[in-house]
Design an enzyme around this catalytic site. Structure first.
Site, PDB file in Angstrom:
ATOM      1  N   GLU A  89       0.923  -1.356   0.066  1.00  0.00           N
ATOM      2  CA  GLU A  89       0.160   0.087  -0.186  1.00  0.00           C
ATOM      3  C   GLU A  89       1.497   0.878   0.085  1.00  0.00           C
ATOM      4  OE1 GLU A  89      -3.371  -0.459   3.185  1.00  0.00           O
ATOM      5  OE2 GLU A  89      -3.821  -1.728   2.384  1.00  0.00           O
ATOM      6  N   GLU A 106      -5.452  -8.506  -0.357  1.00  0.00           N
ATOM      7  CA  GLU A 106      -6.228  -8.760   1.026  1.00  0.00           C
ATOM      8  C   GLU A 106      -7.978  -8.486   1.000  1.00  0.00           C
ATOM      9  OE1 GLU A 106      -4.308  -6.065   3.811  1.00  0.00           O
ATOM     10  OE2 GLU A 106      -2.868  -6.331   3.529  1.00  0.00           O
TER      11      GLU A 106
HETATM   12  C1  BGC Z   1      -3.471  -2.727   5.419  1.00  0.00           C
HETATM   13  C2  BGC Z   1      -3.484  -3.771   6.837  1.00  0.00           C
HETATM   14  C3  BGC Z   1      -4.855  -2.943   7.539  1.00  0.00           C
HETATM   15  C4  BGC Z   1      -5.750  -3.520   6.944  1.00  0.00           C
HETATM   16  C5  BGC Z   1      -7.194  -2.964   7.505  1.00  0.00           C
HETATM   17  C6  BGC Z   1      -4.631  -2.796   5.014  1.00  0.00           C
HETATM   18  O1  BGC Z   1      -4.514  -1.189   4.902  1.00  0.00           O
HETATM   19  O2  BGC Z   1      -1.945  -3.567   4.256  1.00  0.00           O
HETATM   20  O3  BGC Z   1      -2.264  -3.288   7.754  1.00  0.00           O
HETATM   21  O4  BGC Z   1      -4.168  -4.598   8.923  1.00  0.00           O
HETATM   22  O5  BGC Z   1      -5.844  -2.974   5.890  1.00  0.00           O
HETATM   23  O6  BGC Z   1      -7.107  -1.538   7.725  1.00  0.00           O
END
Ligand code: BGC
Length: 437
Positions: free
Chosen positions: A161, A345
């Site tokens: 990110e 993610e």
């Molecule tokens: C990040 C994580 C974070 C998740 C939830 C993402 O932006 O890579 O580190 O915990 O979002 O907020």
């Protein structure tokens, strides 16, 4: 609804959020160690999920869920405590043991080189991502990791990110220009890691873990339509265009404040970054956004609170927009044809203090995953080359300031460090067994 034969079912974590052991085995102090030791934070990642000592148990949980891939991050300050110079073998040994345990369990390791945590020395001496020295040291660190783990790890991601990381440079750098510079430097750092990977002779692939998502216009007005177009260019394509086309989008460079914020000679840098490229687009996607016309350098602003035309929210208040996943994939597949995609993610948080009983019956998370995965499948059925999905997160972990948001498939009782699978973990296990929904 079956997924393609080689589709990977994963979960993701990051070092600072789960490892703990913040000052063990020669580890250096990192930017997060320093930041979260400040008094305004009542909780920090000093211990977190104690994964550093309990990784075997965590890999066993992954095996029981049936994960076929696991995304984790390497903690730079465990490996090169000062950011450059001395390499700490004990740090390398930890990741080496973790990788061996994953492979024994039949789980493919996906390693991220930087997930928001660099040795503090690089922040102090070089202002972190504002300088090309940091990029160079990052490239050296990447080379150390390819040598140490590249015989077993075949899947790498460079920087998690960059856009979100760059936001921190608003204050360290020159306001909004600091954000633009930091993001540009991270692209240069990405390119150095890719070059180091290619020259290491290691097999495998290396790509991104950007945060991205479609932006919809808040209203049907022409002004908001334009705002949403600018938001998409900036939020989705700014970095990827450099990697895959060799330059930032023209429409955004037309903004004098963006162009003048970029470092001198950025066009030549872009050519180098483009030549290095990226073997795949890994992207984190949590939520779609709505944009409206605003008097900002790029003429848009995201609308976070009022007026977002979706009323269903996650436990921590983020709009649930399953279609947004479909639109995001379709847009990436259309703009960057032939490039493999991974969802690095995607996840749902319940939010409550850790002193409360854990929410183990997490039907809302199951429903979220089911609907988001349905939209992944829909995009694949229409031809998008999505190779895997990593749920965020395997464990309830330290969420950058607090343990209240619980994203995990597995609850962690922090005082006892006891792991308990939630309903969603069983649901995911069944989904993986069926290779689909
Ligand atoms: C990040 C994580 C974070 C998740 C939830 C993402 O932006 O890579 O580190 O915990 O979002 O907020």
């Amino acid at each position: 609804m079956r997924f393609p034969e080689h589709f990977l079912w994963g979960a993701a974590t990051s070092a600072y959020q789960i490892e703990g052991a913040w000052n063990e085995d020669g580890k250096g102090v990192s930017e997060n160690d320093e930041k979260f030791h400040r008094p305004e934070y009542r909780e920090n990642g000093d211990v977190a999920c104690d994964h550093y000592h309990r990784y075997r148990e965590d890999v066993e949980l992954m095996r029981r869920i049936g994960l076929t891939a696991y995304r984790f991050s390497l903690n730079w300050s465990r490996i090169i405590p000062e950011g450059f110079g001395r390499v700490e073998q004990r740090g390398i040994d930890f990741y080496s043991r973790l990788v061996d345990a994953l492979l024994e369990a039949g789980i493919r390791p996906f390693a991220t080189l930087y997930h928001g945590d660099m040795p503090i020395a690089l922040m102090r001496r070089h202002q972190g991502w504002l300088s090309t020295e940091t990029c160079k040291y990052y490239g050296d660190y990447a080379a150390v990791m390819f040598k140490a783990l590249g015989d077993r790890v075949r899947d790498w991601m460079t920087i998690n990110e960059p856009r979100n990381v760059a936001q921190e440079y608003r204050e360290i750098g020159d306001g909004a220009a600091g954000v633009v510079v930091a993001e540009h430097r991270m692209l240069q750092a990405h390119a150095l890691a890719v070059q180091a990977f290619r020259s290491s002779g290691r097999l495998g692939q290396i790509g991104t873990a950007i945060s991205t998502g479609v932006a919809y216009p808040l209203t049907t007005s022409a002004a908001d339509e334009t705002a949403a177009r600018m938001a998409v260019l900036h939020d989705m394509y700014w970095n990827l265009d450099v990697l895959y086309k060799g330059s930032y989008p023209d429409e955004l460079l037309a903004s004098e404040s963006m162009r003048s914020a970029l470092p001198d000679g950025f066009e030549a840098d872009c050519a180098v970054i483009h030549a290095a490229g990226s073997d795949f687009i890994g992207f984190n996607h949590y939520r779609a956004n709505w944009a409206e016309r605003a008097d900002t350098p790029m003429g848009y602003r995201f609308v976070w609170d009022r007026a977002v035309p979706v009323k269903e929210l996650t436990g921590n208040g983020w709009p649930i927009v399953p279609d947004g996943m479909y639109h995001t994939i379709r847009m990436l597949a259309e703009r960057y044809p032939g490039v493999a995609l991974y969802i690095t993610e995607n996840g749902y948080a319940d939010s409550y203090p850790v002193s409360e009983p854990p929410m183990l019956e997490d039907a809302a998370r199951v429903s979220f995953m089911e609907r988001y995965l349905t939209n992944v499948h829909r995009a694949i059925a229409e031809g998008a080359d999505v190779r895997g999905y990593f749920y965020w997160s395997l464990l309830d972990n330290y969420e950058w300031g607090s343990f209240d948001p619980h994203f995990g498939l597995v609850n962690v009782d922090l005082p006892m460090q006891k792991r308990t699978m939630k309903q969603s973990a069983s649901w995911y296990a069944a989904t993986i067994r069926n290779h689909g929904l």
